[in-house]
Design a protein around this motif. Structure first.
Motif, PDB file in Angstrom:
ATOM      1  N   UNK A  10       0.844  -1.205   0.000  1.00 39.57           N
ATOM      2  CA  UNK A  10       0.000   0.000   0.000  1.00 39.57           C
ATOM      3  C   UNK A  10       0.874   1.248   0.000  1.00 39.57           C
ATOM      4  N   UNK A  11       1.871   1.271   0.868  1.00 41.58           N
ATOM      5  CA  UNK A  11       2.776   2.417   0.946  1.00 41.58           C
ATOM      6  C   UNK A  11       3.505   2.612  -0.381  1.00 41.58           C
ATOM      7  N   UNK A  12       3.926   1.514  -0.996  1.00 46.36           N
ATOM      8  CA  UNK A  12       4.622   1.590  -2.278  1.00 46.36           C
ATOM      9  C   UNK A  12       3.728   2.218  -3.345  1.00 46.36           C
ATOM     10  N   UNK A  13       2.479   1.777  -3.415  1.00 46.54           N
ATOM     11  CA  UNK A  13       1.551   2.325  -4.409  1.00 46.54           C
ATOM     12  C   UNK A  13       1.362   3.828  -4.194  1.00 46.54           C
ATOM     13  N   UNK A  14       1.238   4.252  -2.954  1.00 44.98           N
ATOM     14  CA  UNK A  14       1.074   5.680  -2.663  1.00 44.98           C
ATOM     15  C   UNK A  14       2.326   6.476  -3.033  1.00 44.98           C
ATOM     16  N   UNK A  15       3.497   5.894  -2.798  1.00 42.60           N
ATOM     17  CA  UNK A  15       4.752   6.557  -3.167  1.00 42.60           C
ATOM     18  C   UNK A  15       4.882   6.682  -4.689  1.00 42.60           C
ATOM     19  N   UNK A  16       4.438   5.677  -5.404  1.00 40.92           N
ATOM     20  CA  UNK A  16       4.461   5.734  -6.875  1.00 40.92           C
ATOM     21  C   UNK A  16       3.568   6.873  -7.363  1.00 40.92           C
ATOM     22  N   UNK A  17       2.396   7.001  -6.768  1.00 37.89           N
ATOM     23  CA  UNK A  17       1.470   8.074  -7.158  1.00 37.89           C
ATOM     24  C   UNK A  17       2.107   9.436  -6.908  1.00 37.89           C
ATOM     25  N   UNK A  18       2.761   9.593  -5.769  1.00 36.03           N
ATOM     26  CA  UNK A  18       3.440  10.862  -5.467  1.00 36.03           C
ATOM     27  C   UNK A  18       4.559  11.133  -6.465  1.00 36.03           C
ATOM     28  N   UNK A  30       4.651  11.993 -19.223  1.00 38.85           N
ATOM     29  CA  UNK A  30       3.342  11.348 -19.253  1.00 38.85           C
ATOM     30  C   UNK A  30       3.459   9.851 -19.560  1.00 38.85           C
ATOM     31  N   UNK A  31       4.320   9.511 -20.517  1.00 36.33           N
ATOM     32  CA  UNK A  31       4.483   8.098 -20.888  1.00 36.33           C
ATOM     33  C   UNK A  31       5.073   7.291 -19.733  1.00 36.33           C
ATOM     34  N   UNK A  32       6.139   7.797 -19.139  1.00 34.76           N
ATOM     35  CA  UNK A  32       6.743   7.101 -18.006  1.00 34.76           C
ATOM     36  C   UNK A  32       5.778   7.035 -16.824  1.00 34.76           C
ATOM     37  N   UNK A  33       5.096   8.135 -16.579  1.00 33.73           N
ATOM     38  CA  UNK A  33       4.136   8.178 -15.475  1.00 33.73           C
ATOM     39  C   UNK A  33       3.006   7.188 -15.656  1.00 33.73           C
ATOM     40  N   UNK A  34       2.501   7.092 -16.861  1.00 28.59           N
ATOM     41  CA  UNK A  34       1.416   6.153 -17.145  1.00 28.59           C
ATOM     42  C   UNK A  34       1.871   4.724 -16.861  1.00 28.59           C
ATOM     43  N   UNK A  35       3.065   4.388 -17.325  1.00 27.06           N
ATOM     44  CA  UNK A  35       3.599   3.040 -17.099  1.00 27.06           C
ATOM     45  C   UNK A  35       3.820   2.793 -15.606  1.00 27.06           C
ATOM     46  N   UNK A  36       4.412   3.761 -14.925  1.00 26.32           N
ATOM     47  CA  UNK A  36       4.667   3.607 -13.493  1.00 26.32           C
ATOM     48  C   UNK A  36       3.377   3.446 -12.691  1.00 26.32           C
ATOM     49  N   UNK A  37       2.379   4.229 -13.016  1.00 20.77           N
ATOM     50  CA  UNK A  37       1.102   4.123 -12.298  1.00 20.77           C
ATOM     51  C   UNK A  37       0.503   2.731 -12.478  1.00 20.77           C
ATOM     52  N   UNK A  38       0.487   2.253 -13.714  1.00 29.87           N
ATOM     53  CA  UNK A  38      -0.112   0.932 -13.966  1.00 29.87           C
ATOM     54  C   UNK A  38       0.654  -0.187 -13.275  1.00 29.87           C
ATOM     55  N   UNK A  39       1.957  -0.220 -13.444  1.00 28.75           N
ATOM     56  CA  UNK A  39       2.724  -1.333 -12.868  1.00 28.75           C
ATOM     57  C   UNK A  39       2.891  -1.189 -11.356  1.00 28.75           C
ATOM     58  N   UNK A  71       9.055  -6.040 -11.222  1.00 24.57           N
ATOM     59  CA  UNK A  71      10.177  -5.975 -12.166  1.00 24.57           C
ATOM     60  C   UNK A  71       9.944  -4.871 -13.214  1.00 24.57           C
ATOM     61  N   UNK A  72       8.723  -4.776 -13.714  1.00 23.20           N
ATOM     62  CA  UNK A  72       8.398  -3.728 -14.682  1.00 23.20           C
ATOM     63  C   UNK A  72       8.580  -2.335 -14.068  1.00 23.20           C
ATOM     64  N   UNK A  73       8.161  -2.200 -12.830  1.00 26.70           N
ATOM     65  CA  UNK A  73       8.255  -0.918 -12.151  1.00 26.70           C
ATOM     66  C   UNK A  73       9.713  -0.517 -11.950  1.00 26.70           C
ATOM     67  N   UNK A  74      10.537  -1.486 -11.564  1.00 25.83           N
ATOM     68  CA  UNK A  74      11.955  -1.204 -11.361  1.00 25.83           C
ATOM     69  C   UNK A  74      12.603  -0.773 -12.670  1.00 25.83           C
ATOM     70  N   UNK A  75      12.226  -1.426 -13.765  1.00 23.82           N
ATOM     71  CA  UNK A  75      12.797  -1.085 -15.068  1.00 23.82           C
ATOM     72  C   UNK A  75      12.467   0.348 -15.425  1.00 23.82           C
TER      73      UNK A  75
END
Length: 75
Positions: A10-18, A30-39, A71-75
Motif C-alpha cells: 500500500x505504501x509503495x503504491x502511494x509513493x508511486x502516485x506521489x 506522461x508516458x513514463x508516469x502512465x507506465x509507473x502508475x499501472x505497474x 520488475x516492470x516498475x523497477x525497469x
C-alpha cells in the motif's frame, strides 16, 4: 509477514502516485508516469488478490504476477 506486505505494498503504491505527480508535464513524463502508475499500483492490487486465492496454486500464480509487475516498475 502478511500484515507487513499488506502495508508495504500500500505504501509503495502511494509513493508511486506521489512520484508520478512530480514528473515533468512532457510527453516523456506522461508516458513514463502512465507506465509507473499501472505497474506500481498493480503490485498492491495483485497482492490483495493473491490473499483471496482459492487454492495454493492460485495464490502462487497471483504472487508471480506481483513479481512481474515489480520488475516492470523497477525497469
Amino acid at each position: 509477514m502478511d500484515r507487513d506486505l499488506k502495508e508495504r505494498t500500500k505504501k509503495f503504491a502511494l509513493e508511486i502516485i506521489k512520484l508520478v505527480s512530480d514528473l515533468p508535464k512532457t510527453t516523456v513524463g506522461f508516458e513514463l508516469g502512465n507506465h509507473l502508475i499501472r505497474s506500481g499500483t498493480s503490485i498492491k492490487a495483485n497482492y490483495r488478490s493473491s490473499q483471496r486465492g482459492r487454492s495454493r496454486a492460485e495464490f502462487i500464480s497471483k504472487l508471480s504476477v506481483v513479481q512481474e509487475e515489480a520488475d516492470k516498475t523497477i525497469f
